[in-house]
Scaffold this active site. Structure first.
Site: not given
Ligand code: SAH
Length: 526
Positions: A179, A41, A63
Site C-alpha cells: 500500500m 475481498d 475493500k
Molecule cells: N494480505 C495481502 C495484503 C493486503 S494489503 C497479502 O498478503 O498480500 C493490500 C496491498 O497488498 C495492496 O495495496 C498492494 O500493495 C498489495 N497487493 C496485493 N495484491 C497485489 C498484487 N497482485 N500486486 C501488487 N500488489 C498487491
C-alpha cells in the site's frame, strides 16, 4: 437423554494468494469446495469462486483503498458470526495471506469473542509473489540476509509514525512496502534521509502474478517520479534493495513471449479454455468473448434413428470435438456406450478429435494427414466407398464438401445434426474493449466465429468494424477460416501450417517474435 444442541458452523480464514488463481494452496482450494457461504475481498481473485459449490452463498466484501467499502469491517464481522452461528461452513477469502496487512487477526478476535470456531489457511503473500514475478529473489546470500514487510499506508511524514524509519532505512536488507503508492515520495525521502543509499535499486510491481502485471524500476531517488510518469496505480508493491539488481537476469515472467499482449478468444465457452490456457502459458492476457453457444438440436429424432440402426453403417465420421461430445451425450442418455458402436469404423478430422474420442474409450481408425474436411474426404476416399453407408453426426449447418465428395465416391451418407451454433445475445464487453484499444489480437478458430464476430460487433447500430479493429491483428486457425475472414474485410496476419490449437499458438508466438525483431531493426536503422 435427547440433546437438542444447535449445530455451530465454522469459519475458515483462507489466503487466496496474490492474484494468479493457481497460487492458492491445495488446502484452501479443498475448503472452498466445502463452503456454504463465501465472503471474499477485492484482491481475492473472483476466478477462485469456480471451486465453490453452485448452491453456496457468495458475498463480495469490497475493500479497496480509497474507494467506498462495500461492507464495513463491522458488517463483515457480523456476517461471519451470524452465518457460522446459523450452522454454516463459512469461508472468509482474503487476498495474499490473511495475517499480512489483511486484518485477519482482527476478524478472528471477534469470532473468538462470539464463540465461533475457526481455522486459518495461510496464503502466498503478494510481497513474495511480486518480487518473484518481477524476477527478484527476495533474499540472496550475496546481497541480503534480511527482509522487512512494511505498510506504506501510514504517512511517514507524521511525527507519530509507528515505523522506526531510522532503524528500518539501514537495518534491513530488502524492504517491501504494501500500500505504498500514495505515499511513495515520502517513503523514499524518508529512507534516504535516514541513510539509505539513494542509488539503491527499487522495483514497483502492479497486479503481480496476473496477466495485467506491470513493473517499473529505478534507483530509490528517482522511483517516485518514474512511477508517476508511468501512471502506476494501486494495487502495487514497492521492493527496495540490492537484490533488485538480479532482475536484469532473472526476469522470467515478463520475458515470456506473449507477455503484455491482449488476445481476444472468440471460440465457444466450452472450447475456449484450451486455447486460453496455451496463450496464457506464453504470457498473454486473454479476453474471452465467445461468438458461439452450442445447444442441442430441436429434437433428437434423426440421431435416435441412426443410433437404433447403427449396425447398417460401415463408417462413423466426426469432424469436430463438439460433434463427439453431443453424440456421446445422447448415447449416454439412451443408456448406451461405446460398445454400441463396435461394428463401424470411426474416422476423425484431426488429432484433437482423436484425443476426444479416446476419452470415450475408442481409438480412431482413420486420422487424415491434413486436418480439414477436405483432407478427411481424401483419406476416406482411399478406401473403396462404393455402396458403403456413412454416418456423419455434426453441426446443423456445416459445409457440404465432405458429404458431397463421399456421395461422389458412391457412398450413402446420412448427415445427422447433433448440435446447433447459436449466437450469444450481447457483445458489449468486447466492443467496449476494442473501442478502448485494449485488444492487440483476435483469434478465430472457425468460419462461424468470424461471421458471428462481424455480425455481433456490428450490432443494431452498425458500428464501423474496420475502424474498431484497425489496430488489431487477426489470427486464423486455417485457410478456410482465413478465407472467410478476408471475404469479410479482415486482414489475416497469422495462420499456422498445421490446423491445430497448439500450432496456432506457436504461430502467434512466432509472429510477435518477428515483430519485436522488426521493430528493433527499425529502431537501429533510424
Ligand atoms: N494480505 C495481502 C495484503 C493486503 S494489503 C497479502 O498478503 O498480500 C493490500 C496491498 O497488498 C495492496 O495495496 C498492494 O500493495 C498489495 N497487493 C496485493 N495484491 C497485489 C498484487 N497482485 N500486486 C501488487 N500488489 C498487491
Amino acid at each position: 437423554m435427547t440433546e437438542n444442541r444447535k449445530k455451530i458452523g465454522k469459519v475458515y480464514l483462507i489466503g487466496a494468494g496474490p492474484g494468479d488463481p493457481d497460487l492458492i494452496t491445495v488446502k484452501g482450494k479443498k475448503l472452498l469446495g466445502r463452503a456454504e457461504v463465501v465472503i471474499y475481498d477485492y484482491l481475492a481473485s473472483s476466478k477462485l469462486l469456480k471451486y465453490v459449490p453452485v448452491g453456496a452463498k457468495r458475498i463480495y466484501a469490497g475493500k479497496r483503498g480509497g474507494v467506498k467499502h462495500t461492507h464495513t469491517q463491522d458488517e463483515i464481522n457480523a456476517m461471519l458470526i451470524d452465518h457460522a452461528l446459523a450452522g454454516a461452513t463459512v469461508v472468509r477469502l482474503k487476498g495474499g495471506d490473511p495475517f499480512i496487512f489483511g486484518r485477519g487477526g482482527e476478524e478472528l478476535e471477534e469470532l473468538i469473542e462470539a464463540g465461533v470456531p475457526f481455522e486459518v489457511v495461510p496464503g502466498v503473500t503478494s510481497a513474495t509473489a511480486a518480487a518473484t514475478y518481477a524476477g527478484v529473489p527476495i533474499t540472496h546470500r550475496a546481497y541480503t540476509s534480511s527482509v522487512a514487510f512494511v505498510t506504506g499506508h501510514e504517512d511517514p511524514s507524521r511525527a507519530d509514525s509507528r515505523i522506526a524509519w531510522d532503524k528500518l532505512a539501514t537495518g534491513v536488507g530488502t524492504l517491501v512496502f504494501y500500500m505504498g503508492i500514495k505515499n511513495l515520495e515520502n517513503i523514499c525521502d524518508n529512507l534516504i534521509k535516514n541513510g539509505r543509499d539513494p542509488a539503491t535499486p527499487v522495483v514497483v510491481v502492479r497486479w503481480a502474478s496476473t496477466p495485467k502485471q506491470k513493473s517499473v524500476s529505478a534507483p530509490l531517488k528517482d522511483i517516485a517520479a518514474v512511477v508517476r510518469r508511468h501512471g502506476l496505480r494501486p494495487p502495487a508493491l514497492v521492493v527496495v534493495g540490492d537484490v533488485v539488481k538480479l532482475r536484469d537476469n532473472i526476469n522470467w515472467y515478463e520475458k515470456r513471449p506473449l507477455f503484455g499482449r491482449r488476445v481476444l478468444v472468440t471460440r465457444t465457452r466450452e472450447q475456449a479454455s484450451s486455447l486460453v490456457e496455451l496463450l496464457r502459458d506464453q504470457g498473454a492476457d486473454c479476453l474471452e468473448g465467445s461468438t458461439i453457444s452450442l445447444v442441442a438440436p430441436e429434437n433428437w429424432d434423426s440421431l435416435d434413428r441412426a443410433i437404433d440402426g447403427i449396425s447398417d453403417f460401415d463408417w462413423l465420421v466426426f469432424t469436430s470435438i463438439n460433434a463427439i461430445t453431443f453424440f456421446f451425450r445422447r448415447l449416454a442418455e439412451r443408456n448406451l456406450d461405446a460398445r454400441h458402436l463396435a461394428g463401424a469404423k470411426i474416422a476423425v478430422v484431426g488429432t484433437a478429435t482423436a484425443e476426444e474420442l479416446r476419452r470415450h474409450g475408442i481409438n480412431a481408425d482413420l486420422i487424415p494427414d491434413e486436418f480439414t474436411g477436405d483432407g478427411l474426404a481424401t483419406a476416406l476416399l482411399k478406401n473403396d466407398l462404393k455402396g458403403k453407408k456413412i454416418l456423419l453426426p455434426r453441426a446443423e449447418k456445416a459445409r457440404e464438401i465432405l458429404p458431397e465428395r463421399l456421395v461422389g465416391a458412391g457412398a450413402g451418407v446420412d448427415v445427422v445434426p447433433v448440435y446447433r451454433n447459436v449466437r450469444p445475445d450481447s457483445y458489449d464487453k468486447v466492443r467496449d474493449a476494442l473501442q478502448a484499444g485494449e485488444i492487440d489480437m483476435v483469434t478465430f478458430t472457425s468460419s462461424s466465429t468470424v461471421k458471428n464476430f462481424v455480425a455481433m460487433l456490428g450490432g443494431d447500430k452498425k458500428y464501423d468494424i474496420a475502424d474498431l479493429i484497425k489496430d488489431v491483428r487477426v489470427a486464423c486457425i486455417g485457410p478456410i477460416t482465413s478465407r472467410t475472414a478476408r471475404e469479410l474485410g479482415l486482414k489475416v496476419e497469422v495462420e499456422p501450417d498445421e490446423y491445430t490449437i497448439p500450432a496456432m499458438v506457436a504461430a502467434i508466438v512466432d509472429f510477435y517474435g518477428k515483430e519485436v525483431t522488426r521493430v528493433l531493426g527499425e529502431v537501429t536503422a533510424r
